[in-house]
Design a protein around this motif. Structure first.
Motif, PDB file in Angstrom:
ATOM      1  N   ARG A 107       0.870  -1.184   0.000  1.00 11.58           N
ATOM      2  CA  ARG A 107       0.000   0.000   0.000  1.00 11.58           C
ATOM      3  C   ARG A 107       0.907   1.235   0.000  1.00 11.58           C
ATOM      4  O   ARG A 107       1.247   1.782   1.057  1.00 11.58           O
ATOM      5  N   LYS A 109       0.624   4.394  -0.923  1.00 12.40           N
ATOM      6  CA  LYS A 109       0.160   5.683  -0.394  1.00 12.40           C
ATOM      7  C   LYS A 109       0.235   5.713   1.124  1.00 12.40           C
ATOM      8  O   LYS A 109       0.649   6.721   1.722  1.00 12.40           O
ATOM      9  N   GLU A 110      -0.154   4.630   1.773  1.00  8.23           N
ATOM     10  CA  GLU A 110      -0.098   4.584   3.233  1.00  8.23           C
ATOM     11  C   GLU A 110       1.343   4.602   3.724  1.00  8.23           C
ATOM     12  O   GLU A 110       1.661   5.239   4.734  1.00  8.23           O
ATOM     13  N   ASN A 113       2.979   8.079   3.777  1.00 10.86           N
ATOM     14  CA  ASN A 113       2.415   9.082   4.686  1.00 10.86           C
ATOM     15  C   ASN A 113       3.161   9.176   6.006  1.00 10.86           C
ATOM     16  O   ASN A 113       2.991  10.145   6.755  1.00 10.86           O
ATOM     17  N   ARG A 199       0.670  -1.376  -7.403  1.00 13.64           N
ATOM     18  CA  ARG A 199      -0.135  -0.179  -7.133  1.00 13.64           C
ATOM     19  C   ARG A 199       0.567   1.101  -7.570  1.00 13.64           C
ATOM     20  O   ARG A 199       0.019   2.188  -7.398  1.00 13.64           O
ATOM     21  N   ASN A 202      -1.410   3.423  -9.786  1.00 18.41           N
ATOM     22  CA  ASN A 202      -2.378   4.392  -9.266  1.00 18.41           C
ATOM     23  C   ASN A 202      -1.813   5.811  -9.211  1.00 18.41           C
ATOM     24  O   ASN A 202      -2.553   6.761  -8.937  1.00 18.41           O
ATOM     25  N   PHE A 203      -0.513   5.965  -9.445  1.00 20.40           N
ATOM     26  CA  PHE A 203       0.128   7.280  -9.424  1.00 20.40           C
ATOM     27  C   PHE A 203       0.369   7.732 -10.861  1.00 20.40           C
ATOM     28  O   PHE A 203       0.754   6.932 -11.722  1.00 20.40           O
ATOM     29  N   GLU A 207       3.681  12.425 -10.303  1.00 16.72           N
ATOM     30  CA  GLU A 207       3.857  11.998  -8.914  1.00 16.72           C
ATOM     31  C   GLU A 207       5.023  11.030  -8.783  1.00 16.72           C
ATOM     32  O   GLU A 207       5.793  11.096  -7.822  1.00 16.72           O
ATOM     33  N   LEU A 214       8.953   6.422  -5.093  1.00 18.97           N
ATOM     34  CA  LEU A 214       8.038   5.976  -6.144  1.00 18.97           C
ATOM     35  C   LEU A 214       8.786   5.712  -7.448  1.00 18.97           C
ATOM     36  O   LEU A 214       8.454   4.787  -8.199  1.00 18.97           O
TER      37      LEU A 214
END
Length: 680
Positions: A107, A109-110, A113, A199, A202-203, A207, A214
């Motif tokens: 995950r 994005k998580e 963060n 995933r 998804n960017f 980004e 990333l």
């Protein structure tokens, strides 16, 4: 018919009739010519030539087939196979594919963060980058080994006979299966890495380019995907020989490799999902701003040439979507047809193998000879068996249709130093068989007898008792392999053979009788592979029958006969126990005579109404007589009560064992030969 036979013997009269026929033919031809001049026939209207008629008919008949073919291709085009990723996800929980459960994707994005999440992601990327660098080198070594294998195979097959198959040697089969195991492992690792960062899609590109983590995740994802795609393409297209592709399609239970793995990878590559996913990542990789920022990644210089080479390989093997659909349809139809033929062959062979023309128990069962034979046996002995009057005897070459391997009891194996734990190693990763083989081996059979034999029957490779396997046979021969002059070395080689034999338990029977395949086994192949398959100390007399390398059980008798006078024979004669055959029942004899007479009369009717040539008729009658007389000769002594005579099974000499090489599979034919020899 009889007046024709008589006139055929009078050559002068036959010559006069032929001259008269020639004169009549000439006279009729002259009269027809004169009649045509007096009253000429009107010319017929031009008609469509037969070639044109055939062409129109062909078009008319082929139209429905063309429509059906178009529908099939359209169906394949719409219902395309799932791609590599999707197919793995659908089957990841299926044990029969041997695929481990896939880890959930990160995950991203998580993780981005929090500071802890970023640290965890960075550590994972470091490990995966190092893993990819190592894996790329190992795949390059795998490609070199695959090239060397193909070179050795081509060289060996050119120097040997045209029908010789390189993979009938166990060592060569092990080489290609080791390559398959390595590729299967590398592919699995690449797939896990690819799915771990899926995933990243998804960017957007901005980004990804703005964040170094990333950017690294995107690069790892793309490298894993391109190397996976490239290595799969080379795996599918790098082996052109049919026998090699057949080996790559064999399942290897101890390594968790499913059957049909080569076809599985090939079909995944032909799906639009796989190529579409690659094109999507390729376009992002070569476009700004990601392309401009990749220089910030420390390992980019190592990955860049790998990516370039992989993209060239993928472009070289790229096919149009329509061509992929046609090839997939062709391959699936071919594979389904082959499977249907094999299942039919399996059903017919099983029925023939279980069919017995004359019922009755063998005199070996419960005899003193059987008890004595039990005391003579040692683990590792090779057993040859024959059961009279079974249908399979007519289709298998030679007198001996079956072979098995003697294991002994669990106590016998412990005395050799073989325990459940040591035997378990032969099953590798196949935990299901590893957890059940010992219980099945140590459990008594349905009649309460200990299992001491491993053999391949129509149900597969099974453990059997001596009372079931040998006591129900009519003839039994036992050989003891001599693998080395030193007793300790000889014992160690036999122990290794027993371990390998256990690893074949519960494998399916090979109804194609093909010694090049190792995922299915015939009876003699269990013995062949247990003792190294021509890669060990024991050499086996394998020969080609109907285009396939195989070894009838009688070939072991031939090997013994050839070597017994030499200084170092590899097979030692232990015993030859045979039960005197009871003569068939009176009703069975009458039935055979009736069938023989009926076949003869049917042949005469066919000859009378279907064959016009006198000479062919005489030849046909001679063949019928030749086929009928042996049956009549054998059953000429019809004495009631002979079927009640039961004699004790007796041991015979090694010379009498060698004499079985002159006998055939059909029991009645062997009895005929023996009776004729006795009367002479």
């Amino acid at each position: 018919m009889w007046h024709q036979l008589l006139i055929f013997g009078r050559r002068g009269r036959l010559r006069e009739i032929r001259q008269l026929r020639s004169g009549l033919q000439g006279l009729l031809a002259g009269l027809a010519k004169e009649f045509a001049e007096v009253d000429p026939r009107p010319e017929s209207e031009p008609r469509l030539r037969w070639r044109r008629v055939a062409s129109d008919r062909a078009v008319f008949l082929s139209a429905p087939l063309l429509v059906l073919g178009a529908v099939v291709l359209l169906w394949f085009g719409i219902a395309q196979p799932a791609g590599i990723v999707e197919r793995e996800r659908e089957r990841r929980a299926e044990r029969d594919l041997g695929i481990k459960l896939l880890e959930p994707s990160l995950r991203l994005k998580e993780l981005l963060n929090t500071k802890t999440g970023k640290g965890s992601l960075g550590g994972r990327l470091d490990a995966d980058e190092g893993k990819l660098i190592q894996l790329i080198g190992e795949i390059a070594a795998l490609e070199r080994d695959a090239g060397a294998l193909e070179f050795d195979r081509e060289k060996a097959e050119k120097t040997n006979e045209a029908d010789w198959n390189w993979y009938q040697v166990q060592g060569n089969s092990d080489r290609v299966q080791e390559l398959l195991r390595r590729f299967y492992h590398y592919r699995e690792v690449l797939l896990f890495v690819f799915l771990r960062y899926e995933r990243i899609a998804n960017f957007n590109s901005d980004e990804v380019a703005a964040d170094l983590l990333l950017l690294r995740a995107f690069l790892v994802e793309y490298v894993a995907g391109t190397v996976l795609f490239e290595s799969s393409l080379k795996f599918v297209n790098g082996f052109h020989a049919e026998n090699t592709r057949a080996k790559l399609n064999e399942g290897i239970q101890q390594w968790g490799i499913p059957p049909g793995f080569y076809n599985f990878v090939r079909d995944g590559l032909r799906s639009p999902e796989s190529l579409g996913l690659f094109k999507e990542f390729e376009s992002r990789y070569h476009a700004s701003p990601i392309k401009d920022e990749l220089g910030r990644v420390a390992c980019y210089e190592q990955f860049q040439p790998v990516i370039g080479a992989a993209e060239k390989t993928i472009a070289r093997y790229a096919e149009s979507s329509s061509l992929r659909v046609v090839r997939r349809a062709h391959d699936q139809i071919k594979e389904k047809s082959k499977e249907v033929v094999y299942q039919a062959q399996k059903a017919i062979s099983s029925w023939i193998g279980d069919f017995k023309t004359i019922q009755g128990e063998s005199a070996i069962k419960g005899s003193a000879g059987f008890d004595k034979l039990l005391q003579m046996m040692e683990p590792g002995d090779i057993i040859l068996e024959r059961r009279n009057y079974y249908g399979s005897n007519a289709f298998l070459p030679g007198y001996w249709p079956h072979a098995a391997l003697y294991l002994g009891t669990a106590e016998d194996l412990r005395e050799l130093g073989l325990t459940e734990e040591s035997l378990r190693t032969g099953f590798g990763q196949d935990q299901e068989r590893a957890n059940t083989f010992w219980e099945r081996y140590t459990s008594p059979d349905s009649e309460g007898h200990e299992c001491k034999i491993i053999e391949a029957v129509s149900e597969g490779v099974i453990f059997s008792s001596m009372e079931h396997s040998i006591a129900e046979a009519d003839s039994v021969a036992v050989f003891r392999p001599r693998l080395a002059a030193d007793e300790i070395e000889d014992l160690n080689l036999k122990k290794a053979a027993i371990v390998r034999a256990f690893s074949y338990w519960d494998m399916p029977y090979d109804f194609e009788f093909d010694f090049t395949s190792t995922d299915k086994l015939v009876c003699t192949e269990v013995v062949f592979r247990a003792y190294g398959g021509d890669s060990g100390a024991l050499h086996f007399p394998v020969k080609n029958i109907m285009g396939r390398p195989t070894m009838p059980a009688g070939n072991l008798v031939s090997k013994f006969n050839k070597e017994r006078a030499s200084a170092k024979p590899q097979l030692e004669f232990i015993a030859f126990l045979e039960a005197p055959d009871r003569k068939p029942h009176l009703l069975s004899k009458i039935l055979v005579l009736f069938c023989a007479f009926g076949a003869f009369m049917l042949g005469l009717l066919i000859c009378r109404f279907a064959v016009k040539s006198i000479r062919i008729r005489l030849i046909f009658v001679a063949i019928l007589v030749g086929l009928t007389v042996p049956a009549v000769f054998y059953y000429r002594k019809i004495l009631p009560g002979e079927d009640r005579q039961v004699a004790e099974a007796i041991f015979k000499t090694e010379d009498e064992l060698v004499g079985t090489l002159e006998l055939k599979g059909l029991t009645w034919w062997n009895k005929l030969i023996q009776e004729m020899a006795t009367e002479e």
